[in-house]
Write a protein that holds these residues in place. Structure first.
Motif, PDB file in Angstrom:
ATOM      1  N   LYS A   1       7.640  25.269   8.177  1.00  0.00           N
ATOM      2  CA  LYS A   1       9.074  25.086   7.953  1.00  0.00           C
ATOM      3  C   LYS A   1       9.878  26.334   8.277  1.00  0.00           C
ATOM      4  N   GLN A   2       9.286  27.504   8.040  1.00  0.00           N
ATOM      5  CA  GLN A   2      10.033  28.729   8.325  1.00  0.00           C
ATOM      6  C   GLN A   2       9.110  29.926   8.358  1.00  0.00           C
ATOM      7  N   TYR A   3       9.613  30.968   9.018  1.00  0.00           N
ATOM      8  CA  TYR A   3       9.003  32.290   8.979  1.00  0.00           C
ATOM      9  C   TYR A   3      10.032  33.230   8.373  1.00  0.00           C
ATOM     10  N   ASP A   4       9.582  34.076   7.474  1.00  0.00           N
ATOM     11  CA  ASP A   4      10.401  35.161   6.945  1.00  0.00           C
ATOM     12  C   ASP A   4       9.674  36.451   7.289  1.00  0.00           C
TER      13      ASP A   4
ATOM     14  N   SER B   1       4.661  32.798   6.552  1.00  0.00           N
ATOM     15  CA  SER B   1       4.749  31.452   7.108  1.00  0.00           C
ATOM     16  C   SER B   1       4.756  30.509   5.917  1.00  0.00           C
TER      17      SER B   1
END
Length: 135
Positions: A66-69, A81
């Motif tokens: 859903k996202q990478y920070d 991740s």
């Protein structure tokens, strides 16, 4: 490309080949002395150990990322991740919506540390609980 963008690309490429699974290609994104720790503090020596562990826990498993920070530290980048696992348990029952967070440290274009956290153990212990698939 910034150092953070490059670190995210390294992690993304690693995860892509991990999910094939192609442990040999995935290993090219890791340093030789990488430290890998899975849930339950299970230490893994390499990507082949990850594949072997996952074969025992799942018939198959993939990530819905859903996202990478990412954040820059002194001498490395930390990349998270975040998303959901989906697949089949060894008994053939399908699952989806199993939360995961993977934390990576990337130095000089290679993953030097990987920490894997997910809800699989809880789901295995209490399979009868009705769970929300994703939020």
């Amino acid at each position: 490309m910034t150092e953070l963008e490059s670190a995210i690309e390294v992690v993304s490429n690693f995860l892509t080949f991990s999910m094939v699974p192609d442990p040999e290609k995935a290993a090219t994104f890791m340093s030789e002395d990488v430290k890998i720790t899975f849930t339950g503090r299970r230490e893994m020596a390499n990507t082949q150990a990850i594949t072997s562990f996952n074969k025992d826990r799942y018939l198959w498993v993939k990530k819905s990322i859903k996202q990478y920070d990412a954040v820059q530290k002194d001498d490395h980048c930390v990349v998270y991740s975040i998303g959901f696992l989906y697949g089949q348990w060894p008994n053939g029952q399908e699952f989806h919506g199993n939360r995961y967070t993977d934390r990576f440290e990337v130095r000089n274009g290679k993953i030097t540390k990987m920490d894997v956290l997910n809800d699989s153990a809880e789901w295995i212990l209490a399979p009868q609980i009705n769970r929300v698939s994703e939020y």
